[in-house]
Design an enzyme around this catalytic site. Structure first.
Site, PDB file in Angstrom:
ATOM      1  N   CYS A   2       0.996  -1.265   0.135  1.00 34.60           N
ATOM      2  CA  CYS A   2      -0.073   0.014   0.006  1.00 34.60           C
ATOM      3  C   CYS A   2       0.920   1.450  -0.154  1.00 34.60           C
ATOM      4  O   CYS A   2       2.065   1.116   0.202  1.00 34.60           O
ATOM      5  CB  CYS A   2      -0.944  -0.002   1.249  1.00 34.60           C
ATOM      6  SG  CYS A   2      -1.822  -1.531   1.420  1.00 34.60           S
ATOM      7  N   ARG A  27       1.238   1.860  -5.878  1.00 36.36           N
ATOM      8  CA  ARG A  27       1.470   0.773  -4.900  1.00 36.36           C
ATOM      9  C   ARG A  27       0.082   0.081  -4.602  1.00 36.36           C
ATOM     10  O   ARG A  27       0.115  -1.045  -3.852  1.00 36.36           O
ATOM     11  CB  ARG A  27       2.142   1.312  -3.663  1.00 36.36           C
ATOM     12  CG  ARG A  27       3.396   2.058  -3.935  1.00 36.36           C
ATOM     13  CD  ARG A  27       3.813   2.477  -2.672  1.00 36.36           C
ATOM     14  NE  ARG A  27       4.139   1.551  -1.668  1.00 36.36           N
ATOM     15  CZ  ARG A  27       5.196   1.195  -1.595  1.00 36.36           C
ATOM     16  NH1 ARG A  27       6.406   1.386  -2.417  1.00 36.36           N
ATOM     17  NH2 ARG A  27       5.426   0.262  -0.513  1.00 36.36           N
ATOM     18  N   TRP A  72      -3.906  -1.651  -1.260  1.00 36.97           N
ATOM     19  CA  TRP A  72      -4.167  -2.864  -2.119  1.00 36.97           C
ATOM     20  C   TRP A  72      -4.372  -4.063  -1.133  1.00 36.97           C
ATOM     21  O   TRP A  72      -3.571  -4.556  -0.303  1.00 36.97           O
ATOM     22  CB  TRP A  72      -2.518  -3.126  -2.713  1.00 36.97           C
ATOM     23  CG  TRP A  72      -2.390  -4.310  -3.714  1.00 36.97           C
ATOM     24  CD1 TRP A  72      -2.703  -4.220  -5.207  1.00 36.97           C
ATOM     25  CD2 TRP A  72      -2.219  -5.752  -3.397  1.00 36.97           C
ATOM     26  NE1 TRP A  72      -2.430  -5.191  -5.765  1.00 36.97           N
ATOM     27  CE2 TRP A  72      -1.986  -6.458  -4.735  1.00 36.97           C
ATOM     28  CE3 TRP A  72      -1.740  -6.338  -2.504  1.00 36.97           C
ATOM     29  CZ2 TRP A  72      -1.816  -7.642  -4.890  1.00 36.97           C
ATOM     30  CZ3 TRP A  72      -1.362  -7.811  -2.378  1.00 36.97           C
ATOM     31  CH2 TRP A  72      -1.310  -8.306  -3.796  1.00 36.97           C
ATOM     32  N   ASN A  98       1.458   0.072   5.911  1.00 41.57           N
ATOM     33  CA  ASN A  98       1.665  -0.755   4.640  1.00 41.57           C
ATOM     34  C   ASN A  98       2.588  -2.125   5.141  1.00 41.57           C
ATOM     35  O   ASN A  98       3.458  -1.871   5.816  1.00 41.57           O
ATOM     36  CB  ASN A  98       2.705  -0.195   3.880  1.00 41.57           C
ATOM     37  CG  ASN A  98       3.278  -0.963   2.611  1.00 41.57           C
ATOM     38  OD1 ASN A  98       2.610  -1.724   2.221  1.00 41.57           O
ATOM     39  ND2 ASN A  98       4.675  -0.530   2.414  1.00 41.57           N
ATOM     40  N   GLY A  99       2.135  -3.247   4.824  1.00 40.85           N
ATOM     41  CA  GLY A  99       2.416  -4.400   5.369  1.00 40.85           C
ATOM     42  C   GLY A  99       1.685  -5.482   5.801  1.00 40.85           C
ATOM     43  O   GLY A  99       0.491  -5.395   5.473  1.00 40.85           O
ATOM     44  N   GLU A 455       8.918 -12.159 -21.315  1.00 38.27           N
ATOM     45  CA  GLU A 455       8.600 -10.744 -20.779  1.00 38.27           C
ATOM     46  C   GLU A 455       7.326 -10.044 -21.791  1.00 38.27           C
ATOM     47  O   GLU A 455       6.855  -9.367 -21.221  1.00 38.27           O
ATOM     48  CB  GLU A 455       9.936  -9.943 -20.776  1.00 38.27           C
ATOM     49  CG  GLU A 455       9.734  -8.445 -20.414  1.00 38.27           C
ATOM     50  CD  GLU A 455       9.152  -8.117 -18.833  1.00 38.27           C
ATOM     51  OE1 GLU A 455       9.020  -9.095 -18.238  1.00 38.27           O
ATOM     52  OE2 GLU A 455       8.886  -6.965 -18.782  1.00 38.27           O
ATOM     53  N   LYS A 459       4.035  -8.695 -20.162  1.00 35.23           N
ATOM     54  CA  LYS A 459       3.474  -7.410 -20.511  1.00 35.23           C
ATOM     55  C   LYS A 459       2.284  -7.321 -21.173  1.00 35.23           C
ATOM     56  O   LYS A 459       1.089  -6.669 -20.582  1.00 35.23           O
ATOM     57  CB  LYS A 459       4.395  -6.385 -21.486  1.00 35.23           C
ATOM     58  CG  LYS A 459       5.890  -6.071 -21.039  1.00 35.23           C
ATOM     59  CD  LYS A 459       5.839  -5.072 -20.033  1.00 35.23           C
ATOM     60  CE  LYS A 459       5.470  -5.556 -18.449  1.00 35.23           C
ATOM     61  NZ  LYS A 459       6.761  -5.731 -17.735  1.00 35.23           N
ATOM     62  N   GLU A 462      -0.477  -8.616 -18.608  1.00 33.59           N
ATOM     63  CA  GLU A 462      -0.567  -7.611 -17.406  1.00 33.59           C
ATOM     64  C   GLU A 462      -1.589  -6.496 -17.786  1.00 33.59           C
ATOM     65  O   GLU A 462      -2.323  -5.791 -16.939  1.00 33.59           O
ATOM     66  CB  GLU A 462       0.414  -7.533 -16.568  1.00 33.59           C
ATOM     67  CG  GLU A 462       1.670  -6.692 -16.989  1.00 33.59           C
ATOM     68  CD  GLU A 462       2.726  -6.486 -16.072  1.00 33.59           C
ATOM     69  OE1 GLU A 462       3.774  -6.392 -16.601  1.00 33.59           O
ATOM     70  OE2 GLU A 462       2.623  -6.615 -14.908  1.00 33.59           O
ATOM     71  N   HIS A 478       5.446 -29.484 -28.326  1.00 32.59           N
ATOM     72  CA  HIS A 478       5.247 -30.339 -27.272  1.00 32.59           C
ATOM     73  C   HIS A 478       3.980 -29.915 -26.313  1.00 32.59           C
ATOM     74  O   HIS A 478       4.053 -29.872 -25.301  1.00 32.59           O
ATOM     75  CB  HIS A 478       6.421 -30.449 -26.288  1.00 32.59           C
ATOM     76  CG  HIS A 478       7.682 -30.815 -26.950  1.00 32.59           C
ATOM     77  ND1 HIS A 478       7.830 -31.921 -27.713  1.00 32.59           N
ATOM     78  CD2 HIS A 478       8.860 -30.118 -27.293  1.00 32.59           C
ATOM     79  CE1 HIS A 478       9.106 -32.146 -28.434  1.00 32.59           C
ATOM     80  NE2 HIS A 478       9.599 -31.001 -28.122  1.00 32.59           N
ATOM     81  N   LYS A 577       2.851  -2.591  -8.033  1.00 24.83           N
ATOM     82  CA  LYS A 577       4.336  -2.449  -8.372  1.00 24.83           C
ATOM     83  C   LYS A 577       5.094  -3.109  -7.525  1.00 24.83           C
ATOM     84  O   LYS A 577       6.274  -3.548  -7.867  1.00 24.83           O
ATOM     85  CB  LYS A 577       4.567  -1.077  -8.808  1.00 24.83           C
ATOM     86  CG  LYS A 577       6.050  -0.628  -9.515  1.00 24.83           C
ATOM     87  CD  LYS A 577       5.984   0.356 -10.165  1.00 24.83           C
ATOM     88  CE  LYS A 577       7.202   0.355 -11.100  1.00 24.83           C
ATOM     89  NZ  LYS A 577       6.873  -0.378 -12.271  1.00 24.83           N
TER      90      LYS A 577
HETATM   91  C1  G6P Z   1       5.484  -6.864  -9.206  1.00 23.13           C
HETATM   92  C2  G6P Z   1       5.417  -6.008 -10.322  1.00 23.13           C
HETATM   93  C3  G6P Z   1       6.544  -6.460 -11.490  1.00 23.13           C
HETATM   94  C4  G6P Z   1       7.765  -6.914 -10.933  1.00 23.13           C
HETATM   95  C5  G6P Z   1       7.768  -7.759  -9.755  1.00 23.13           C
HETATM   96  C6  G6P Z   1       9.071  -8.081  -8.991  1.00 23.13           C
HETATM   97  O1  G6P Z   1       4.732  -8.140  -9.436  1.00 23.13           O
HETATM   98  O2  G6P Z   1       4.057  -5.721 -10.801  1.00 23.13           O
HETATM   99  O3  G6P Z   1       6.348  -5.554 -12.568  1.00 23.13           O
HETATM  100  O4  G6P Z   1       8.616  -7.273 -12.017  1.00 23.13           O
HETATM  101  O5  G6P Z   1       6.764  -7.485  -8.865  1.00 23.13           O
HETATM  102  O6  G6P Z   1       9.193  -6.631  -8.403  1.00 23.13           O
HETATM  103  P1  G6P Z   1      10.847  -6.310  -8.133  1.00 23.13           P
HETATM  104  O7  G6P Z   1      10.556  -4.923  -7.486  1.00 23.13           O
HETATM  105  O8  G6P Z   1      11.406  -7.286  -7.279  1.00 23.13           O
HETATM  106  O9  G6P Z   1      11.837  -6.182  -9.309  1.00 23.13           O
END
Ligand code: G6P
Length: 582
Positions: A2, A27, A72, A98-99, A455, A459, A462, A478, A577
């Protein structure tokens, strides 16, 4: 995951907190709330939904001391009652958090038995009731927080106010918390983004720190002892946290990638690399999400260029199934706060490994944990989907490969940003129209282009919510071949090199099963335009540079597809994030 902001100073707190929370929405953004200490005592306002769409009532709160939260959800659904701040039974103490308080269930049981009334399903609410009990004894908020914090298990960044006190008490354990020192005013927040506009001077709290922030001073205690934390100057510019004419932060951040890459390449040199990174005999990488994908690209490049074996582990698996490791362990985390990556690094340290962190955030938890840290120079990334932090991570990791391989790639890396710049203006209209009509998309590549495919698929899923999977190109036959059809496009990364011919065969096999193929390959390639439905040419003459340019193509493809589908690009549903929970 959060976002929290607190303020004490010469100005009205609520409007500043509201603006700060808007900057922290990356966040978490399912509900929000603000509390202030005004002439009428403690006032608060909290709601389900996003503060960016619903800030008016919160702004009406009066007072020059206040705290706020954007959520969140972890414990309890997103609704008004579960939104922070949470208040004690007397309605005079407010907390944002937060936590996760892991032992909240037991604490809640005890507090309920002692007569406390709970109004939410959150783990956080136990904190404010515990404080209430201790506050009743001495009428001292600092004492109350110091007394209850040892009872909490888990992670927390806490901001606490009471209408009987002209100060804010803050506490940190395993969740980020920074104090910004302005001119006659002080801020406390999850990170610098809400503070930057007001001051560049900041102190990062450490685990176990509890601080009291009054009109005139900040006093930090750890284990009851007064401590000092260095005052740092944060050189991120305010422009970095504004959209600056772009439709979304994500597009702005994609466009910032040439600069982020170049700045990071310049900052990471053989002189700035820690000694133990110069000549490792083996490397283990721990990471999550996109950072795991950069780790996999690094594995391919280091093993290929230097024959140094690299072991890659999901940080979330590492904790419960720790593999035998020794030597150098690299934790890659753009936020520096991902709980799983922090835990994995702690375990590596406990097993006497040398630990290196690669992160974007100065003062982050990982930078305090690892033996050494390399900071990428991406600047703040606001959009939830990682883009420029990914490219900047690659810059760090490519410089490590370059250094270990005897600096053969220095010139190439110094100019790679030009190829990234070139690709930004590519026209993807045809590919976007194929993707917007798809229910499933496969991404395939070989070698370092396999993690690029992973990746690219991440992208796409998400931010566009289209189901997308990345595969090593040879694996598609396979099983996934059973899913190929004219409605299932395949995006194939097919660049010059040892695997070019076999990729061409793979593309033909996919075409034979009716799948439309979008091929990403070398500009000037004469075969791909013939066999693929759509050909996307990329510049760059080495795998290093083509990894970067093909990746940017896939970021843009996901972005434009999501925009065409009307998605909330910067704040995709259910995501955050920074993932500070396991
Ligand atoms: C979340 C974010 C991703 C990120 C992952 C790891 O899921 O949405 O974009 O790759 O966390 O985050 P970090 O800060 O450890 O790279």
């Amino acid at each position: 995951m959060c976002g929290i902001v607190g303020y004490i100073g010469r100005r009205e707190a609520a409007p500043l907190i509201v603006e700060g929370l808007k900057k922290l929405e990356y966040r978490g953004y399912d509900s929000f709330g603000v509390a202030t200490i005004g002439g009428m005592g403690l006032e608060f306002d909290k709601h389900k939904g996003r503060i960016s769409e619903n800030d008016q009532s919160a702004i009406q709160l009066k007072g020059k001391i206040g705290i706020g939260h954007t959520r969140w959800a972890t414990h309890g659904i997103p609704n008004d009652a579960n939104a922070h701040p949470h208040l004690d039974c007397t309605g005079t103490i407010a907390v944002v958090h937060n936590g996760i308080i892991e032992n909240y269930a037991e604490l809640k049981r005890q507090l309920t038995a002692r007569g406390h009334t709970f109004r939410s399903d959150t783990d956080t609410e136990v904190v404010v009731h515990l404080i209430e009990e201790e506050y009743a004894k001495k009428k001292d908020l600092l004492f109350a927080v110091q007394t209850i914090v040892p009872k909490l298990e888990g992670s927390y960044a806490l901001l606490v106010i009471s209408n009987n006190e002209e100060r804010m008490i803050v506490a940190r354990n395993a969740s980020p918390l920074v104090i910004g020192i302005g001119d006659g005013e002080t801020f406390a927040a999850s990170d610098m983004t809400p503070i930057l506009e007001h001051t560049e001077r900041a102190m990062f709290l450490e685990d176990g720190d509890i601080a009291t922030i009054s009109w005139s001073e900040v006093a930090i205690y750890n284990q009851g002892i007064l401590v000092t934390r260095p005052l740092e100057l944060i050189d991120w510019s305010l422009e970095d946290v504004k959209k600056g004419g772009f439709a979304h932060f994500m597009l702005k951040e994609i466009y910032e990638q040439p600069q982020a890459f170049y700045n990071t390449i310049r900052a990471v040199t053989s002189e700035t690399l820690p000694d133990f990174v110069h000549n490792p005999t083996s490397v283990t990488v721990v990471a999550c999400g996109s950072s795991y994908h950069t780790g996999l690209i690094f594995k391919y490049l280091l093993e290929e260029s230097c024959r140094v074996p690299v072991r890659l582990e999901f940080a979330s698996e590492f904790k419960y199934y720790p593999p035998p490791i020794e030597g150098l362990v690299i934790g890659i985390t753009q936020s520096g706060e991902t709980a799983d990556t922090l835990t994995a690094l702690k375990q590596a340290k406990a097993r006497n490994c040398k630990t290196l962190a690669v992160t974007n955030i100065l003062g982050s938890s990982v930078s305090r944990l690892a033996d050494a840290t390399i900071f990428m120079r991406a600047g703040p990334e606001i959009s939830v989907a990682a883009t420029k932090s990914f490219i900047a991570q690659l810059a760090v990791l490519m410089q490590i490969v370059n250094n270990i391989s005897g600096r053969k790639c220095s010139a190439m890396l110094l100019h790679a940003h030009q190829a990234i710049e070139e690709i930004l203006l590519i026209d993807l209209t045809a590919a976007v129209s194929v993707c917007t009509g798809a229910k499933d998309i496969f991404y395939v590549g070989r070698g370092p282009f396999y993690p690029v495919a992973l990746e690219g698929a991440l992208k796409m899923k998400e931010i566009s919510y289209i189901h997308a999977e990345g595969y090593a190109a040879g694996e598609l036959k396979h099983g996934p071949f059973a899913l190929l059809s004219p409605e299932t496009p395949v995006i194939a990364l097919c660049t010059p090199g040892d695997t070019y011919a076999v990729m061409i065969s793979n593309i033909k096999e996919m075409k034979a099963r009716g799948a439309p193929v979008i091929a990403v390959g070398n500009e000037g390639d004469s075969e791909l335009p013939e066999i693929a439905d759509i050909f996307i040419p990329i510049p760059g003459t080495t795998p290093f540079v083509q990894v970067l340019t093909s990746l940017v193509v896939l970021q843009l493809l996901a972005y434009y597809t999501a925009v065409a589908l009307g998605r909330d690009v910067d704040k995709p549903r259910n995501l955050a994030k920074s993932v500070t929970v396991e």
